[in-house]
Design a protein around this motif. Structure first.
Motif, PDB file in Angstrom:
ATOM      1  N   THR A 270     -18.189  -0.465  -9.500  1.00 18.60           N
ATOM      2  CA  THR A 270     -17.862  -1.681 -10.271  1.00 18.60           C
ATOM      3  C   THR A 270     -16.824  -1.423 -11.368  1.00 18.60           C
ATOM      4  N   GLU A 271     -16.779  -0.203 -11.873  1.00 18.15           N
ATOM      5  CA  GLU A 271     -15.814   0.075 -12.954  1.00 18.15           C
ATOM      6  C   GLU A 271     -14.367   0.006 -12.462  1.00 18.15           C
TER       7      GLU A 271
ATOM      8  N   ARG B  26     -10.927  -1.842 -18.852  1.00 14.47           N
ATOM      9  CA  ARG B  26     -10.871  -2.375 -17.493  1.00 14.47           C
ATOM     10  C   ARG B  26      -9.519  -3.027 -17.262  1.00 14.47           C
ATOM     11  N   ARG B  27      -9.052  -2.937 -16.039  1.00 14.36           N
ATOM     12  CA  ARG B  27      -7.869  -3.726 -15.685  1.00 14.36           C
ATOM     13  C   ARG B  27      -8.359  -4.988 -14.978  1.00 14.36           C
TER      14      ARG B  27
ATOM     15  N   CYS C  26     -13.390  -2.264 -10.205  1.00 12.26           N
ATOM     16  CA  CYS C  26     -13.128  -3.634  -9.732  1.00 12.26           C
ATOM     17  C   CYS C  26     -12.331  -4.421 -10.787  1.00 12.26           C
ATOM     18  N   THR C  27     -11.305  -5.151 -10.325  1.00 16.88           N
ATOM     19  CA  THR C  27     -10.479  -5.956 -11.234  1.00 16.88           C
ATOM     20  C   THR C  27     -10.819  -7.440 -11.143  1.00 16.88           C
ATOM     21  N   GLY C  28     -11.713  -7.797 -10.222  1.00 16.36           N
ATOM     22  CA  GLY C  28     -12.041  -9.212 -10.039  1.00 16.36           C
ATOM     23  C   GLY C  28     -10.995  -9.971  -9.252  1.00 16.36           C
ATOM     24  N   CYS C  29     -10.214  -9.274  -8.429  1.00 20.79           N
ATOM     25  CA  CYS C  29      -9.134  -9.955  -7.696  1.00 20.79           C
ATOM     26  C   CYS C  29      -9.665 -10.794  -6.532  1.00 20.79           C
ATOM     27  N   LEU C  30     -10.896 -10.546  -6.141  1.00 23.99           N
ATOM     28  CA  LEU C  30     -11.567 -11.288  -5.061  1.00 23.99           C
ATOM     29  C   LEU C  30     -10.879 -11.170  -3.709  1.00 23.99           C
ATOM     30  N   ARG C  31     -10.038 -10.168  -3.537  1.00 22.39           N
ATOM     31  CA  ARG C  31      -9.419  -9.990  -2.222  1.00 22.39           C
ATOM     32  C   ARG C  31     -10.500  -9.770  -1.165  1.00 22.39           C
TER      33      ARG C  31
ATOM     34  N   ARG D 213       0.838  -1.226   0.000  1.00 28.68           N
ATOM     35  CA  ARG D 213       0.000   0.000   0.000  1.00 28.68           C
ATOM     36  C   ARG D 213       0.863   1.262   0.000  1.00 28.68           C
TER      37      ARG D 213
ATOM     38  N   ALA E 145      -7.357  -8.545 -12.712  1.00 29.67           N
ATOM     39  CA  ALA E 145      -6.353  -9.152 -11.827  1.00 29.67           C
ATOM     40  C   ALA E 145      -6.612 -10.646 -11.693  1.00 29.67           C
ATOM     41  N   CYS E 146      -5.542 -11.409 -11.566  1.00 32.54           N
ATOM     42  CA  CYS E 146      -5.699 -12.783 -11.101  1.00 32.54           C
ATOM     43  C   CYS E 146      -6.156 -12.698  -9.644  1.00 32.54           C
ATOM     44  N   VAL E 147      -6.780 -13.745  -9.156  1.00 29.20           N
ATOM     45  CA  VAL E 147      -7.300 -13.724  -7.793  1.00 29.20           C
ATOM     46  C   VAL E 147      -6.163 -13.464  -6.794  1.00 29.20           C
ATOM     47  N   SER E 148      -6.399 -12.544  -5.909  1.00 27.42           N
ATOM     48  CA  SER E 148      -5.510 -12.100  -4.814  1.00 27.42           C
ATOM     49  C   SER E 148      -4.493 -11.036  -5.232  1.00 27.42           C
TER      50      SER E 148
ATOM     51  N   LEU F 248     -11.956 -13.159  -0.255  1.00 27.60           N
ATOM     52  CA  LEU F 248     -10.990 -13.961   0.498  1.00 27.60           C
ATOM     53  C   LEU F 248     -10.966 -13.531   1.963  1.00 27.60           C
ATOM     54  N   VAL F 249     -10.884 -12.230   2.204  1.00 27.64           N
ATOM     55  CA  VAL F 249     -10.744 -11.763   3.582  1.00 27.64           C
ATOM     56  C   VAL F 249     -12.055 -11.916   4.349  1.00 27.64           C
TER      57      VAL F 249
ATOM     58  N   ASP G 286     -11.512  -2.600   3.600  1.00 25.02           N
ATOM     59  CA  ASP G 286     -10.132  -2.424   4.071  1.00 25.02           C
ATOM     60  C   ASP G 286      -9.131  -3.177   3.200  1.00 25.02           C
ATOM     61  N   HIS G 287      -9.574  -4.229   2.569  1.00 24.60           N
ATOM     62  CA  HIS G 287      -8.651  -5.064   1.781  1.00 24.60           C
ATOM     63  C   HIS G 287      -8.772  -4.846   0.275  1.00 24.60           C
ATOM     64  N   CYS G 288      -9.596  -3.887  -0.125  1.00 20.94           N
ATOM     65  CA  CYS G 288      -9.699  -3.593  -1.559  1.00 20.94           C
ATOM     66  C   CYS G 288      -8.584  -2.633  -1.952  1.00 20.94           C
ATOM     67  N   PHE G 289      -7.745  -3.063  -2.874  1.00 19.25           N
ATOM     68  CA  PHE G 289      -6.611  -2.232  -3.316  1.00 19.25           C
ATOM     69  C   PHE G 289      -6.988  -1.343  -4.495  1.00 19.25           C
ATOM     70  N   HIS G 290      -8.152  -1.566  -5.071  1.00 18.20           N
ATOM     71  CA  HIS G 290      -8.428  -0.932  -6.361  1.00 18.20           C
ATOM     72  C   HIS G 290      -9.480   0.169  -6.293  1.00 18.20           C
TER      73      HIS G 290
END
Lengths: 620, 79
Positions: free
Chosen positions: B10-11, A263-264, B13-18, A231, A266-269, B21-22, B63-67
């Motif tokens: 939603t625009e 759109r960008r 969101c990258t679909g990282c699913l963080r 971060r 990401a792989c999961v995580s 997961l958390v 808290d865990h969303c980076f995007h």
């Protein structure tokens, strides 16, 4: 403490007999080979019979995801495959960002899948937790990668992880690839054809179990500190906004990228998200939406002469949908054109002229190759088949070839970098042959001051005494420092194997945050297996040495790892440090340094009995 | 009802699913996106994000969303 991280099972699929077996993961073996890439290599070593033809039913596909995959550690989605590859004829690996496939395989309960045999009809493998089935793929056969994914997503909903091939793999094109969730590539070397030879159109997976970590308290402490580091990284937002365009604005202009960016992904995580969805904003192909591993890939035809980036994207959409390796395709077409120009192929025999910078011509030739029509049938066999067909005379028109394939970086290649660092040497010394990236190294960027190297090397897990061998004279006042690229590459391969075995992405944007000591701590916290930095290094060395042994067993020798002669012709490569022209003798010394640094025989590259014993690889 | 209104973009969101997961880890001590109280579904250019009835708007996903796809706003009544 219970073991965490691993899903706990290996899935064995015999396509010939329609047999499916689930076996418990051998935890002792997992510990010895870490998991992920490492255990994939071990299972491949144990399963592949020496001398097996890459496209025969006997050649297994071994697939694996590491123990960190499925956790929320950053960018832990990586997926690996090991098999005998038809282009290089070596036991090679293919790896890609797992997008959704990686974590779903773990959540379905499997760390690895071993696929053997050949189905008697087109099939796909369905994995939904314990429900594993070999399903008819008649309705998918003949479809492109994109349409195959969409059809499976339509049938099974999202999220569903999908590995699929296009028409190129179906028709055994030797430079065909498979795609993960139609974004990441598993390829170079012809992995698509290996799937095609098994009549295996795809693999789909859904999983509803979870992944537990062994030491939650330690995991929480370690991961929260680590996430904060990311971060706080001042360039995080730039990486997230631009992806690989940040590092390669000379290839993809930032303004153009912003115009087409949708759109960008990401792989999961992954906190970065380096994959792209773009839309052509105007012109003949306005509205064409393209999902890609990186927008950089979409500019590959530009590197080969295309003038209009929109045509380049359209061309890549076609190649990706067929499941063709873009570098090999353009390399093969360049050779075919040279053979026409020099009269080795008659112009009159062609239905379509070969024009490398023409979208129309390249799309027709991509089709001819995929469906093996006319000259396309020969071209589909790659350089090996072309040179066999047109004889010795054709060789002088071929681009530089490494293990029978077209390197992507270097003189005469798509990316004409001329400084000879680990990535360039790595194209030759990785058993799989030329590929993009080999795990990270300070020489990835040109003209880095040597003073920054020790920090990077320590991060990659190189011990202090090795750093002194890699950079002789650096710490000695008054002495001119040197850089031993061969010795450095040994630790680049170790770092690659470390990340891959845990399941961490190798791309620079994320790999930069990890270090080997932290990897050992994460591995220990997640799995509960005692692992310090030195022990992790030993296990990783075991993995890469076993991959070497798998190839020595196949007959890989020093001769196969010589640099192509064309790399020494003007303009040629230059020494990374001095920028003087690289000569054959210097390159041979680098190769010998690489072997020696691994503890392999300096002349032959065969791991010594002593090193095999030390690594616990002696069969007794 | 939790402490926050969670706003979705939603625009971004990258679909990282963080987030999934958390969330799953917090409530089940297992990383399992399928049990998360936030569910993200992405396709080529589209993304949808919704919350299950079990969501108590604790905000851990934010808290865990980076995007920047999730933001938490303090509820009016508690200001």
């Amino acid at each position: 403490m219970t073991v965490g991280g691993f899903a706990g099972s290996v899935l064995y699929v015999d396509l010939t007999h329609g047999k499916i077996e689930k076996e418990p993961l051998d935890l002792a073996l997992a510990e010895k080979f870490i998991g992920g890439f490492g255990l994939t290599v071990k299972l491949a070593y144990d399963t592949i019979k020496p001398g097996t033809d890459a496209l025969s039913p006997d050649n297994p596909i071994v697939l694996g995801v590491g123990p960190l995959v499925g956790t929320n550690l950053p960018s832990t989605s990586r997926l690996y495959v090991a098999t005998k590859l038809p282009s290089s004829e070596t036991i090679g690996w293919c790896g890609g960002g797992g997008v959704n496939f990686g974590y779903l395989l773990k959540n379905a309960g499997y760390d690895h899948v071993v696929i053997e045999g050949r189905a008697d009809r087109p099939v796909y493998l369905k994995i939904i937790d314990d429900e594993v089935e070999i399903c008819d793929a008649g309705y998918l056969w003949g479809r492109g990668v994109e349409q195959t994914c969409e059809a499976l997503w339509k049938g099974f909903g999202r999220p569903t992880g999908v590995i699929s091939i296009g028409q190129a793999g179906e028709n055994l094109v030797l430079f065909s690839m498979a795609f993960i969730d139609r974004l990441s590539t598993l390829g170079r070397g012809g992995f698509g054809a290996v799937m095609g030879s098994k009549n295996l159109k795809g693999i789909m997976v859904k999983g509803s179990r979870g992944i537990k970590v062994a030491d939650r308290k330690r995991y929480k402490t370690l991961s929260e500190t680590f996430l904060q580091t990311i971060r706080d990284y001042p360039y995080l937002k730039e990486w997230q906004d631009l992806g690989l365009v940040k590092s390669f604005p000379m290839i993809v202009p930032e303004e153009t990228y912003k115009r087409m960016k949708k759109r960008r992904v990401a792989c999961v995580s992954c906190p970065i998200g380096c994959k792209d969805v773009v839309e052509i904003p105007d012109g003949d192909f306005q509205g064409l939406l393209k999902c890609t591993s990186s927008v950089l890939n979409l500019y590959t035809p530009v590197l080969y002469g295309f003038k209009d980036y929109r045509e380049s994207i359209r061309c890549m959409a076609t190649l990706d949908n067929y499941g063709l390796d873009m570098f090999e395709f353009f390399g093969v077409m360049g050779l075919a054109k040279a053979l026409v120009d020099h009269g080795l192929i008659s112009k009159d025999s062609l239905d379509e002229e070969i024009i490398i910078d023409s979208l129309q011509s390249m799309e027709i030739w991509a089709r001819n190759i995929c469906y093996r029509e006319g000259l396309g049938h020969i071209l589909a066999g790659g350089f090996k088949a072309i040179l066999m067909e047109f004889g010795e005379e054709a060789k002088k028109y071929a681009p530089p070839l490494v293990k029978g394939m077209h390197p992507y970086a270097g003189p005469g290649c798509a990316i004409s970098w001329d400084l000879f660092g680990t990535m360039e040497l790595g194209q030759v010394l990785d058993p799989r042959g030329p590929h993009v990236g080999s795990g990270g190294s300070p020489t990835y960027f040109a003209k880095r001051p040597l003073e920054v190297f020790p920090r990077h090397l320590t991060r990659m897990g190189a011990p202090k005494e090795a750093i002194e061998r890699i950079l002789p004279g650096l710490q000695s006042p008054g002495q001119k420092p040197e850089l031993r690229v061969g010795r450095l590459l040994r630790y680049s391969h170790r770092w690659f194997s470390t990340l891959g075995s845990l399941g961490i992405c190798v791309r620079a944007a994320i790999n930069r945050f990890y270090n080997a000591a932290l990897c050992a701590q994460f591995y220990e916290a997640v799995t509960g297996i005692n692992t310090d930095l030195s022990e992790l290094g030993r296990r990783v060395d075991r993995v890469w040495t076993l991959l070497r042994m798998a190839n020595v067993r196949e007959g890989l020798d020093r001769k196969a790892e010589a640099l192509p002669e064309k790399w020494f012709e003007a303009p040629g490569f230059k020494d990374y440090l001095t920028e003087k022209s690289l000569n054959r003798q210097e390159s041979e010394e680098m190769i010998e340094d690489y072997y020696e640094e691994w503890g392999w025989d300096r002349k032959t590259g065969v791991p010594t009995a002593q090193v095999l014993k030390e690594l616990g690889l002696t069969e007794d | 009802m939790g402490n926050y209104d969670i706003q979705v973009s939603t625009e971004s969101c990258t679909g990282c699913l963080r987030c999934q997961l958390v969330c799953s880890d917090l409530y089940t001590e297992t990383f399992n996106p399928s049990t998360a109280r936030i569910q993200v579904v992405t396709s080529s250019a589209d993304c949808s994000i919704h919350f299950t009835e079990a969501c108590n708007e604790c905000g851990v996903c934010v808290d865990h969303c980076f995007h920047g796809a999730l933001q938490k706003m303090k509820r009016e009544a508690e200001k």
